[in-house]
Design a protein around this motif. Sequence first.
Motif, short mmCIF file in Angstrom:
data_model
loop_
_atom_site.label_atom_id
_atom_site.label_comp_id
_atom_site.label_asym_id
_atom_site.label_seq_id
_atom_site.Cartn_x
_atom_site.Cartn_y
_atom_site.Cartn_z
N LYS A 1 0.75 -1.15 0.03
CA LYS A 1 0.03 -0.12 0.12
C LYS A 1 0.72 1.25 -0.11
CE LYS A 1 -3.98 -2.33 2.08
NZ LYS A 1 -5.18 -2.02 3.06
N LEU A 2 1.88 1.33 0.62
CA LEU A 2 2.93 2.33 0.58
C LEU A 2 3.42 2.57 -0.83
CD1 LEU A 2 4.31 4.42 2.70
CD2 LEU A 2 6.30 2.88 2.50
N PHE A 3 3.79 1.46 -1.30
CA PHE A 3 4.37 1.60 -2.68
C PHE A 3 3.56 2.24 -3.78
CE2 PHE A 3 8.69 -0.85 -2.78
CZ PHE A 3 8.88 -0.12 -1.59
N LYS A 4 2.13 2.15 -3.33
CA LYS A 4 1.20 2.78 -4.41
C LYS A 4 1.14 4.25 -4.15
CE LYS A 4 -1.83 -1.38 -4.36
NZ LYS A 4 -2.97 -1.98 -3.80
N MET A 5 1.77 4.78 -3.25
CA MET A 5 1.84 6.20 -3.29
C MET A 5 3.12 6.92 -3.84
SD MET A 5 1.27 6.45 0.96
CE MET A 5 1.30 8.04 1.41
N SER A 6 3.07 8.19 -4.32
CA SER A 6 4.11 8.62 -4.92
C SER A 6 5.28 9.09 -3.91
CB SER A 6 3.74 10.05 -5.56
OG SER A 6 3.59 10.97 -4.68
N ILE B 1 4.88 9.86 0.12
CA ILE B 1 5.46 9.38 1.33
C ILE B 1 6.15 10.63 2.25
CG2 ILE B 1 7.24 7.81 1.85
CD1 ILE B 1 6.42 5.90 -0.56
N ILE B 2 6.96 11.39 1.47
CA ILE B 2 7.54 12.31 2.26
C ILE B 2 6.80 13.13 3.03
CG2 ILE B 2 8.90 14.40 1.91
CD1 ILE B 2 10.33 12.79 -0.46
N GLN C 1 6.57 13.42 7.27
CA GLN C 1 6.75 15.05 7.71
C GLN C 1 5.53 15.19 8.55
OE1 GLN C 1 6.81 17.20 4.16
NE2 GLN C 1 9.28 17.27 4.08
N GLU C 2 4.45 14.66 8.26
CA GLU C 2 3.08 14.93 8.95
C GLU C 2 3.19 14.36 10.45
OE1 GLU C 2 -1.54 13.85 8.97
OE2 GLU C 2 -0.51 13.97 6.90
N VAL C 3 4.06 12.83 10.59
CA VAL C 3 3.99 12.31 11.81
C VAL C 3 5.36 12.73 12.67
CG1 VAL C 3 2.41 10.44 11.11
CG2 VAL C 3 5.00 10.40 10.75
N HIS D 1 16.55 13.19 2.71
CA HIS D 1 17.18 14.73 2.55
C HIS D 1 15.71 15.52 2.64
CE1 HIS D 1 21.21 14.26 1.71
NE2 HIS D 1 21.11 13.39 0.75
N HIS D 2 14.50 15.23 2.63
CA HIS D 2 13.24 16.11 2.94
C HIS D 2 12.78 15.98 4.30
CE1 HIS D 2 13.66 15.59 -1.43
NE2 HIS D 2 12.96 16.84 -1.69
N LEU D 3 13.59 15.14 5.45
CA LEU D 3 12.95 15.19 6.74
C LEU D 3 13.91 16.03 7.44
CD1 LEU D 3 12.11 11.15 6.80
CD2 LEU D 3 10.86 13.22 6.26
N ASP D 4 13.28 16.15 8.46
CA ASP D 4 14.05 16.97 9.64
C ASP D 4 15.22 16.49 10.15
OD1 ASP D 4 14.76 18.75 11.74
OD2 ASP D 4 12.60 19.45 12.39
N SER D 5 16.43 17.03 10.14
CA SER D 5 17.66 16.43 10.63
C SER D 5 17.86 16.70 11.96
CB SER D 5 18.85 17.14 9.89
OG SER D 5 18.84 18.58 10.27
N LYS D 6 16.91 17.26 12.82
CA LYS D 6 17.13 17.32 14.16
C LYS D 6 17.11 16.06 14.80
CE LYS D 6 12.36 18.18 15.59
NZ LYS D 6 11.38 19.16 16.29
#
Length: 359
Positions: free
Chosen positions: A281-286, A290-291, A295-297, A320-325
């Motif tokens: 189901k995850l792989f059906k998303m772009s 997914i990013i 980010q939402e969670v 690279h698109h997620l928070d690095s903290k």
Amino acid sequence: MKFAIEAHPYKDETLTSWIIRNAIANGSDPRSFAIAVFKKDSTWYRDIDRYLPHDKAVQLSQLCTLSQKEIKALTLEPLIQRLSHKDYKDNPYSKWQLITPIGLKGSIRTNGFYFCPKCLADDDVYFKKQWRLAWVIACPIHKNLLTLRCQQCGQVFSPHKITYERPYLHICTNCDYDLRQSQTEVADEEALSFQKELSYIAFHGLTKTTFPIIKADTKDFFLTLTLFLSLFVHINHKDKYAEIFKRLDMDNGHQFRTSNNTTFARMYIKDKEHLLCLVSKLFKMSLDEIIALFQEVNMTQYGLKRTFKSISPTVNYILHHLDSKVIFKPSRKLSREISPKSKEEVDRLFEEIKDYIQI
């Protein structure tokens, strides 16, 4: 001396299966037949479906009509070389996480020989390469979950231990139970469909780019698959990530029968089915979807990366698109203050140990 009778290998047959069928055809048992071929008892108890050393392939080719290349093609080695991100040539014995290990304790196998009870009822019984692939949880023909153990005595399916007195692939070598009578369970349609796609990619290549990966590369694809399978085990039961499971219309309270540090290939078949449904189901998303979900969670680079030993190009792109903290928990404060012992306490302790020391 060539085989008196030589069985023709099926297109998707394993090397172990072909040797077993030749042993039966020549009135022998697999162990004795393998000793006659390889000159060593230990060779038969190794995972020769995953890797067959060159000298053993030479020995076998001298006794049959198959070339060394054709013998190697019966193993999973060409598949691993094509799909694994590791340099297989440097260490051919290295494990690939998506091949189900057979697990050995002496001559006893503790894992790895999954089978379809309905397939054992066929006139021409043989063991398929797909049954060794970790993502293959069900028979593509009968659509039932594969079976690992005898349902009467609990022993792992062990066709390598059949004897010439009872050369029957469908009979348990421990208790004589007819494995064709094993109860089966219909596989989940989502997992079955995803399994079919994965097997097609494994044997024919990544011909479509609808999956959320950076490039049409099978090594990137299967490493990304492995990483997400591991991720879902790690975030299971964590309220922080419940929204991910909710978005995929799946339960985040799945009770895994196996421990969290167990690799996907060694997991219980129902656990693997659950994880395949999630990743499917995850792989059906772009990638962008997914990013955005991660980010939402508030998933951070550290939170995603700490479950992985290797990073695929696709997962690296997501990172690279997620928070690095990095969020560190505050250290636990001591409940009492540490202070020097009094002279009386030191004298008392010294009296207790002075008989054991030399002054």
